[in-house]
Design an enzyme around this catalytic site. Structure first.
Site, PDB file in Angstrom:
ATOM      1  N   GLU A  25       1.087  -0.967   0.033  1.00  0.00           N
ATOM      2  CA  GLU A  25      -0.541  -0.363   0.436  1.00  0.00           C
ATOM      3  C   GLU A  25       0.849   1.340  -0.055  1.00  0.00           C
ATOM      4  O   GLU A  25       0.777   2.498   0.495  1.00  0.00           O
ATOM      5  CB  GLU A  25      -1.095  -0.326   1.253  1.00  0.00           C
ATOM      6  N   GLU A  74      -5.429  -8.551  -1.992  1.00  0.00           N
ATOM      7  CA  GLU A  74      -6.120  -8.610   0.150  1.00  0.00           C
ATOM      8  C   GLU A  74      -7.733  -8.276  -0.082  1.00  0.00           C
ATOM      9  O   GLU A  74      -7.722  -7.329  -1.162  1.00  0.00           O
ATOM     10  CB  GLU A  74      -5.631  -6.919   0.709  1.00  0.00           C
TER      11      GLU A  74
HETATM   12  P1  P53 Z   1      -7.581  -3.486   9.364  1.00  0.00           P
HETATM   13  C1  P53 Z   1      -6.692   1.009   6.265  1.00  0.00           C
HETATM   14  C2  P53 Z   1      -7.047   1.392   4.670  1.00  0.00           C
HETATM   15  C3  P53 Z   1      -7.323   0.314   3.845  1.00  0.00           C
HETATM   16  C4  P53 Z   1      -6.485  -0.859   3.582  1.00  0.00           C
HETATM   17  O1  P53 Z   1      -7.240  -3.049   8.120  1.00  0.00           O
HETATM   18  C5  P53 Z   1      -5.414  -1.339   4.909  1.00  0.00           C
HETATM   19  C6  P53 Z   1      -5.468  -0.147   6.042  1.00  0.00           C
HETATM   20  C7  P53 Z   1      -4.892   0.057   7.025  1.00  0.00           C
HETATM   21  O2  P53 Z   1      -5.813   0.090   8.652  1.00  0.00           O
HETATM   22  O3  P53 Z   1      -4.192  -1.843   5.239  1.00  0.00           O
HETATM   23  C8  P53 Z   1      -4.855  -2.694   4.783  1.00  0.00           C
HETATM   24  O4  P53 Z   1      -6.161  -4.459  10.153  1.00  0.00           O
HETATM   25  C9  P53 Z   1      -2.897  -3.566   5.059  1.00  0.00           C
HETATM   26  C10 P53 Z   1      -3.223  -4.335   6.033  1.00  0.00           C
HETATM   27  C11 P53 Z   1      -4.901  -4.562   6.552  1.00  0.00           C
HETATM   28  C12 P53 Z   1      -5.665  -4.262   6.055  1.00  0.00           C
HETATM   29  O5  P53 Z   1      -5.450  -3.353   4.842  1.00  0.00           O
HETATM   30  O6  P53 Z   1      -7.080  -2.160  10.378  1.00  0.00           O
HETATM   31  O7  P53 Z   1      -2.301  -3.671   3.516  1.00  0.00           O
HETATM   32  O8  P53 Z   1      -2.142  -5.131   6.678  1.00  0.00           O
HETATM   33  O9  P53 Z   1      -4.147  -5.591   8.249  1.00  0.00           O
HETATM   34  C13 P53 Z   1      -6.525  -4.503   6.788  1.00  0.00           C
HETATM   35  O10 P53 Z   1      -8.568  -3.811   9.798  1.00  0.00           O
END
Ligand code: P53
Length: 479
Positions: free
Chosen positions: A183, A376
């Site tokens: 990201e 993801e």
């Molecule tokens: P969590 C924010 C918005 C979009 C993606 O997020 C993001 C985040 C960070 O919070 O990060 C990605 O764990 C990231 C992962 C993360 C996942 O989204 O806050 O690449 O490390 O865990 C989900 O629910």
């Protein structure tokens, strides 16, 4: 969806994790401290803002969830066996930089760290699982932040280059798919993550961020160059926190705002996938008077070493408006955008938009015509195990099914090229945004709570068997 067809042969189904969110063992076998280790739990876990205290070390009274996490470091054999049981074709994980170079700027590597990842990759290969490896997933050795200021410093390019030489050579033949920066656009929203940036009072933060971004972009191009030199089989991708912006109304000023917001994110991928700074970015730097030093050599590297594929995370679409009065934002999201009244939301307020995935896939395809990889996607939810520890997570199955449908449509009806799909947090792990364990994404339940208590026992959820069936049928059977 009536037009649901087969997925391409060789489609890479799997799951995704990140080192700091699952490994734990933060100081085992010579590992150095990293930024990701010292962020506490809570929405406000990144308190590095101008004029405020900088957190570079553990402090009394704080709970740091990444310290132990789900202890993948000591459970990887068991966890990979479970992924293999689901039929994973690929497993996305990241390398903790400070396991390999504990401080970051030394010339000698930490052999124990290198050996750990070698074992993990071999374990994957044992089951025919293709590792997909993020070189940096939000982590930066603390020493590099303290002594060099993180990615604001050009020297970071050299340290990263050294890391790349080491890992590409050491893992040649074991790893083929690499992602340079997780990201990468996160640098604009949470600059302490990944880039290790903190600001002095009165500093031009925008300039520091874009300067650091330039260093990362050059480092990414160098990584691509080295990866190809070491092994022409290597495939290198960039990684974007994606999610197309919709205009809040048909008012042209809202459309314009949506375009501007999209450009703020696509800027990074424009450089990594097309090889040069887009004109709109050059004009923006000019207008804001940002001084971003770029050498001729930098520009040549960017031009000559573009990525092989474009990967991204997708959780939701976003909404933009030119109206400053509109302030009702979606909750709990670093990329908080305006609320979309047509969409439902998760318990953390992240809005759910499966069609938005198809829209985003098409937008990225139209822009770059490079193979894509969804690395993801998933639903963070509260899971409540029954007396046997079993979780009936139909809500998670529903979320994934709806996204798989639109992904299928993007491939079969729109003709986008998609290499694979790795769901986020295939095993429960620590949330990046809040540090909670309670926000779970996995097919595998891990007994650990927000305070770090629990046996760490792994239990299959209902979604485990569902995903196994999805993969076994190459996406044909998603019921
Ligand atoms: P969590 C924010 C918005 C979009 C993606 O997020 C993001 C985040 C960070 O919070 O990060 C990605 O764990 C990231 C992962 C993360 C996942 O989204 O806050 O690449 O490390 O865990 C989900 O629910």
């Amino acid at each position: 969806m009536s037009d649901y067809k087969k997925f391409p042969n060789g489609f890479l189904w799997g799951g995704a994790t990140a080192a700091n969110q699952c490994e734990g063992a933060y100081n085992a076998d010579g590992r150095g401290l990293a930024n990701v280790d010292v962020v506490p739990i809570g929405e406000d876990r990144f308190p590095i803002i101008a004029g405020k205290k900088k957190m570079f070390d553990f402090e009394e009274g704080y709970f740091y969830p990444a310290k132990e996490s789900i202890d993948f470091y000591h459970h990887y054999k068991e966890d990979i066996a479970l992924f293999a049981e689901m039929g994973f074709k690929t497993f996305r994980m990241s390398i903790a930089w400070s396991r390999i170079f504990p401080k970051g700027d030394e010339l000698e590597t930490n052999e124990a760290g290198l050996a750990f990842y070698e074992d993990v990759f071999k374990e994957c290969r044992k089951y025919g699982i293709e590792p997909l490896v993020t070189i940096t997933h939000f982590d930066c050795p603390i020493y590099l932040i303290e002594h060099y200021g993180g990615w604001r410093n050009r020297k970071m390019i050299d340290f990263y280059e050294r890391l790349c030489h080491v890992i590409f050579n050491r893992y040649k033949g074991l790893v083929k798919y690499w992602l340079t920066f997780n990201e990468i656009n996160m640098i604009l929203h949470a600059p302490f993550m990944g880039a290790g940036l903190y600001f002095e009072t009165g500093e031009n933060e925008e300039e520091v961020k874009y300067r650091a971004a330039h260093h990362e972009l050059v480092a990414s191009a160098l990584a691509t160059k080295i990866a190809h030199e070491v092994d022409p089989e290597n495939k290198v991708g960039c990684m974007l926190a994606a999610g197309q912006y919709y205009p809040n109304t048909p008012n042209p000023v809202d459309y314009w705002q949506a375009m501007e917001e999209d450009r703020e994110n696509y800027f990074f991928i424009d450089v990594q996938a097309r090889g040069e700074y887009p004109n709109y970015a050059k004009k923006k730097f000019e207008k804001l008077g940002l001084n971003i030093e770029m050498t001729q050599e930098d520009l040549e590297l960017l031009k000559e070493h573009t990525v092989d594929f474009v990967s991204f995370s997708y959780y939701s679409s976003r909404v933009a408006s030119a109206d400053p009065e509109l302030t009702e934002k979606t909750a709990g999201n670093i990329f908080a955008s305006l609320k979309n009244p047509y969409l439902k939301a998760s318990e953390w307020g992240w809005q759910i938009d499966p069609l938005g995935l198809r829209i985003t896939l098409n937008a990225i395809w139209d822009r770059y015509q490079k193979p894509m990889f969804i690395v993801e996607n998933g639903l963070g939810a509260v899971d409540t195990p029954d007396e046997n520890g079993y979780v009936e997570d139909d809500y998670r199955i529903d979320y994934l099914r709806e996204h798989i449908k639109t992904m299928n449509a993007a491939i079969n009806e729109d003709g986008v090229e998609l290499l694979g799909y790795t769901t986020w947090g295939c095993i429960d792990l620590v949330s990046a945004g809040t540090g909670e364990m309670k926000k779970r994404y996995g097919f595998i339940y891990v007994d650990r709570d927000n305070q770090g208590k629990g046996t760490l026992k792994r239990t299959k959820k209902k979604s485990f068997d569902w995903y196994k069936k999805v993969i076994a049928s190459n996406g044909s059977d998603i019921d």
